[in-house]
Design a protein around this motif. Structure first.
Motif, PDB file in Angstrom:
ATOM      1  N   UNK A  12       1.055  -1.311  -0.083  1.00 42.20           N
ATOM      2  CA  UNK A  12      -0.008  -0.090  -0.033  1.00 42.20           C
ATOM      3  C   UNK A  12       0.904   1.144   0.180  1.00 42.20           C
ATOM      4  N   UNK A  13       0.634   2.150  -0.907  1.00 45.04           N
ATOM      5  CA  UNK A  13       1.326   3.453  -1.008  1.00 45.04           C
ATOM      6  C   UNK A  13       0.349   4.646  -1.225  1.00 45.04           C
ATOM      7  N   UNK A  14      -0.660   4.626  -0.555  1.00 41.11           N
ATOM      8  CA  UNK A  14      -1.768   5.792  -0.475  1.00 41.11           C
ATOM      9  C   UNK A  14      -1.252   6.922   0.126  1.00 41.11           C
TER      10      UNK A  14
ATOM     11  N   UNK B 136       1.968 -11.578   1.514  1.00 43.66           N
ATOM     12  CA  UNK B 136       2.458 -10.695   2.368  1.00 43.66           C
ATOM     13  C   UNK B 136       1.860  -9.267   1.844  1.00 43.66           C
ATOM     14  N   UNK B 137       1.315  -8.704   2.836  1.00 47.10           N
ATOM     15  CA  UNK B 137       0.667  -7.327   2.829  1.00 47.10           C
ATOM     16  C   UNK B 137       1.550  -6.321   3.545  1.00 47.10           C
ATOM     17  N   UNK B 138       2.002  -5.189   2.799  1.00 45.44           N
ATOM     18  CA  UNK B 138       2.681  -4.042   3.571  1.00 45.44           C
ATOM     19  C   UNK B 138       2.314  -2.757   3.346  1.00 45.44           C
ATOM     20  N   UNK B 139       2.744  -1.973   4.191  1.00 47.00           N
ATOM     21  CA  UNK B 139       2.527  -0.493   3.918  1.00 47.00           C
ATOM     22  C   UNK B 139       3.910   0.076   3.628  1.00 47.00           C
TER      23      UNK B 139
ATOM     24  N   UNK C  53       7.306  -1.867   4.663  1.00 50.19           N
ATOM     25  CA  UNK C  53       8.271  -1.880   3.807  1.00 50.19           C
ATOM     26  C   UNK C  53       8.549  -0.569   3.483  1.00 50.19           C
ATOM     27  N   UNK C  54       9.297   0.278   3.963  1.00 43.55           N
ATOM     28  CA  UNK C  54       9.713   1.693   3.869  1.00 43.55           C
ATOM     29  C   UNK C  54      10.839   2.195   2.899  1.00 43.55           C
TER      30      UNK C  54
ATOM     31  N   UNK D  43      10.776 -11.330   3.567  1.00 45.71           N
ATOM     32  CA  UNK D  43      10.741  -9.996   2.774  1.00 45.71           C
ATOM     33  C   UNK D  43      12.366  -9.328   2.658  1.00 45.71           C
ATOM     34  N   UNK D  44      13.028  -9.758   3.862  1.00 43.59           N
ATOM     35  CA  UNK D  44      14.480  -9.221   4.016  1.00 43.59           C
ATOM     36  C   UNK D  44      15.029  -9.841   2.630  1.00 43.59           C
ATOM     37  N   UNK D  45      14.874 -10.966   2.624  1.00 45.09           N
ATOM     38  CA  UNK D  45      15.480 -11.811   1.410  1.00 45.09           C
ATOM     39  C   UNK D  45      15.457 -11.378   0.007  1.00 45.09           C
ATOM     40  N   UNK D  46      14.044 -11.126  -0.215  1.00 42.99           N
ATOM     41  CA  UNK D  46      13.645 -10.752  -1.387  1.00 42.99           C
ATOM     42  C   UNK D  46      13.953  -8.984  -1.606  1.00 42.99           C
TER      43      UNK D  46
END
Length: 796
Positions: free
Chosen positions: A101-103, A126-129, A154-155, A182-185
């Motif tokens: 999400x990047x709103x 995985x869901x992140x902001x 995930x900033x 997510x860190x690995x990706x």
């Protein structure tokens, strides 16, 4: 089976959202980019059409083509981005392994979006902001435990492609495996530097970076320094980017800067330093007046056309009017200019006696002390803090690395004299006998772990191989002043350049020859790469000009022919040679790159044959190498139409084109189609070593030399006619035409017919003759001198 992100969705197509989508596409990940349906229907709009309903996402896609710096590594990446809107296409998030999400930073809007997402996303997604400061607890309030277990922050930092930092922040219920995946990706696929923050306001980098900028603003008046003086002080002399403080704010946008600092002020009610984040009235006025920086055309700086071209004016905070910039000169900055070692340079500035030194010391020590006081609140250790500031704000040294350079004990003493509160753990560390935050222990560094009050090894980046670690491990095989040979392990030899800007000189050429000798005798393969800021900025043109003006023509010929021979030896040796270009890879650096059997390029490689800019053509084999790459397997075919590829080679060299990514370099022919690309620069040397080892294991055989069929005299004459027309139309100078004619003669094979086979050696001989001839031209010598003095081309 390991976790893979095969498709991602980016929700929000603003600057950050489109930047994240672009970078996913750079990494080869198909991405769905969604935004809202436009709330207002304009004249001529068809509200039910896809063109209207996807208008915001389509506009973002169009902007990706135009943005500078380019968010895309190649326009071909656009094919991986599919657009849509929240109303019609949100259900398609079920196809995706990661949804980000990047709103707008509005808690109510985020709540609504996550509530819609929860039943739609896959149970494994995985869901992140990408929020820059909102709490996970607040954003996920009301969501189920399963959703929360797969949710994190995930900033990314803007511009996404170029800023290395990716801050990962887990919530109370985030699964450790989700964080690890997510860190690995982020590290392996997106090429990011991963920093683990905590769920606190503005996380790590923005919290400390904003504090530092606001403290700078607060202390300006007391130290009587102007905007341009601040940016000169806190630029490269202090290990900071050229944009320093106020230029950085203009780049980021003053509205964004104001939002971040207000968020700190509003949220950090228990922070003793809260008042530092209170924005001054004049900053709010600037935002009200739309003085937002680059995005509005004016901010702390403003470009204005003058009689001598564009002039950059600076804002006077006392009058709120723009004025010409004053010349900034300080003794402390002048003293630091000659200090190459970064830590010593920073210390030189901070321990000076003039106004600039006192200001730099006051701001820096205050910021370092604040970072130390936050440890435990924003991050578990200061390694994450240092990495966040280096990777997110482009500082050359993190706060604790800078403190080490100044001296930890000296810093504590001076902080107390300035009435700056010192974190108790720092004094406890000193009392334990440890005098530095970082210390070497064999091949690795240690840091002070505050909770355990003990030294631990600095966490290493997976798959990172560095020359520095080889130095500490006594793995040197041979060396001179400009280059070294290193044992990379597993039978692979490494050749490192370390001259100034890694420019090619006689000693590098000598070690290139020696590297092949040593590798063929005692090793299975050779990798050419280094830890520096750039692979190689080209040949040492200062050395070349001095030799030419001194009439040392035999030495010049020996140098250039020796460089050609060294590159050819790399190509045709009995062991595989893998070149690992990154950063600036220009002129001779490009020729070394093309001379290998395989390339493992960093994604951010800026490569080209730029000799035309100093009145020359490539001299180390670059003309032939580019033709070889462009012609490929068709080079020896009489039926092959060489003209389109000759045109491409001529324009690439004649216009000194520089590919701005490894992907573009493949398209231009500077890299071969099968060249490997390392998205993460930290992995590149290990990737190159693996490539060399793989070639050796697979039974490497040196390639056969290429034979070309080129148009010869008629082709060169055709090109010269075009050049003549360009002179008549005042598009190029007579000297440009002369250089172009020399280049055309080389690329077309010289005085031959189209049916005559042309060998690589013939092209090298033609190149050498043309290069030496141009070196003797007074106007070429003027161009070289101008480049050395001014750093830009002379058109004469």
């Amino acid at each position: 089976m390991s976790f893979r992100i095969r498709k991602a969705a980016v929700l929000g197509a603003g600057v950050m959202g489109s930047g994240i989508a672009a970078h996913l596409a750079n990494a080869g990940i198909p991405v769905l980019l969604l935004d809202i349906v436009p709330p207002q229907v304009g004249e001529g709009d068809k509200p039910d059409s896809k063109a209207f309903r996807n208008k915001f996402a389509l506009s973002a896609l169009a902007n990706l083509r135009k943005q500078k710096p380019a968010p895309l590594m190649t326009e071909r990446a656009l094919a991986l981005i599919e657009v849509g809107n929240f109303d019609d296409d949100l259900k398609r998030v079920g196809e995706c392994d990661w949804v980000v999400e990047v709103i707008k930073e509005d808690l109510k809007l985020k709540h609504q979006l996550f509530a819609k997402l929860e039943p739609l996303v896959s149970k494994t997604a995985i869901v992140s902001s990408n929020t820059s400061g909102m709490s996970i607890a607040g954003m996920t309030d009301g969501r189920g435990d399963d959703f929360k277990s797969r949710f994190l922050v995930t900033h990314f930092f803007n511009p996404v492609r170029y800023m290395k930092l990716l801050e990962l922040v887990a919530g109370e219920k985030t699964s450790p495996s989700v964080l690890a995946r997510m860190a690995g990706f982020g590290e392996r696929v997106l090429g990011k530097g991963i920093v683990f923050g905590k769920d606190t306001t503005n996380f790590i980098a923005n919290r400390i970076g904003t504090y530092g900028m606001m403290r700078t603003i607060q202390l300006m008046e007391a130290h009587q320094v102007s905007i341009e003086e601040v940016d000169k002080i806190f630029g490269p002399a202090m290990g900071r980017p050229k944009s320093a403080v106020f230029r950085t704010a203009d780049l980021v946008g003053l509205d964004t800067f104001l939002h971040v600092t207000k968020n700190c002020y509003d949220s950090l009610t228990s922070d003793p330093a809260r008042e530092t984040f209170k924005p001054p009235k004049w900053l709010e006025q600037m935002v009200e007046k739309k003085m937002l920086g680059d995005k509005s055309g004016s901010g702390f700086y403003k470009k204005q056309k003058g009689d001598g071209g564009k002039e950059i004016l600076v804002l006077d905070l006392k009058t709120f009017e723009y004025r010409a910039q004053a010349k900034v000169r300080f003794e402390s900055l002048g003293a630091a200019r000659d200090v190459e070692e970064l830590g010593e340079r920073v210390k030189t500035v901070m321990t000076g006696t003039d106004k600039a030194a006192k200001f730099a010391e006051a701001v820096t020590l205050d910021t370092l002390a604040y970072a130390a006081r936050l440890l435990g609140e924003i991050a578990d250790d200061y390694v994450n803090v240092d990495r966040a500031m280096r990777w997110g704000f482009a500082w050359d040294m993190g706060p604790f690395e800078a403190w080490d350079a100044y001296g930890v004990a000296a810093g504590v003493k001076r902080m107390k004299e300035l009435n700056v509160p010192v974190a108790p753990w720092v004094e406890a560390m000193l009392a334990s006998g440890r005098t530095k935050f970082y210390a070497a222990d064999g091949r690795y560094d240690t840091y002070w772990n505050v909770p355990s009050r003990s030294s631990l090894f600095v966490p290493t980046i997976d798959r990172q191989l560095t020359i520095d670690s080889l130095k500490r491990g006594n793995k040197q095989v041979a060396a001179n002043d400009s280059a070294s040979l290193w044992d990379l392990g597993d039978g692979i030899l490494g050749l490192e350049f370390h001259s100034k800007m890694n420019s090619i000189d006689t000693m590098i050429i000598e070690l290139m020859d020696q590297a092949v000798d040593v590798a063929e005798k005692d090793f299975r393969g050779l990798v050419i790469g280094n830890d520096g800021g750039n692979f190689s900025a080209g040949a040492n043109i200062a050395m070349l000009l001095w030799a030419v003006k001194d009439g040392q023509w035999d030495e010049v010929k020996k140098l250039i022919s020796g460089f050609q021979r060294a590159n050819q030896r790399m190509r045709y040796s009995s062991i595989p040679v893998v070149t690992a270009p990154f950063g600036l890879t220009l002129g001779g650096g490009c020729e070394v790159t093309m001379g290998g059997n395989a390339q493992q390029a960093a994604a951010e490689t800026y490569i080209g044959l730029v000799e035309f800019g100093v009145g020359l053509i490539p001299g180390g084999g670059g003309n032939m190498q580019l033709l070889r790459n462009l012609f490929g397997a068709q080079a020896g075919s009489k039926d092959f139409d060489a003209l389109p590829y000759l045109k491409k080679a001529f324009l690439n060299i004649g216009m000194a084109k520089v590919a701005t990514s490894a992907e573009e370099a493949k398209e231009a022919g500077f890299l071969t189609p099968d060249a490997g690309i390392s998205m993460n620069r930290d992995h590149q040397l290990a990737d190159a070593k693996a490539r060399a080892l793989g070639l050796a294991e697979a039974g490497f055989m040196a390639p056969r030399a290429t034979t070309f069929f080129l148009p010869g005299r008629s082709g060169a004459a055709t090109i010269d006619m075009l050049l003549y027309d360009m002179v008549l139309n005042h598009q190029i100078s007579d000297h440009d035409r002369l250089i172009g004619k020399k280049l055309a003669t080389v690329l077309t094979g010289g005085d031959v017919s189209p049916t005559t086979p042309v060998t690589e050696q013939r092209l090298l001989d033609l190149e050498l003759e043309a290069f030496l001839s141009l070196c003797g031209e007074a106007k070429t010598q003027d161009r070289i001198q101008h480049m050395l003095e001014k750093g830009k081309p002379l058109r004469n």
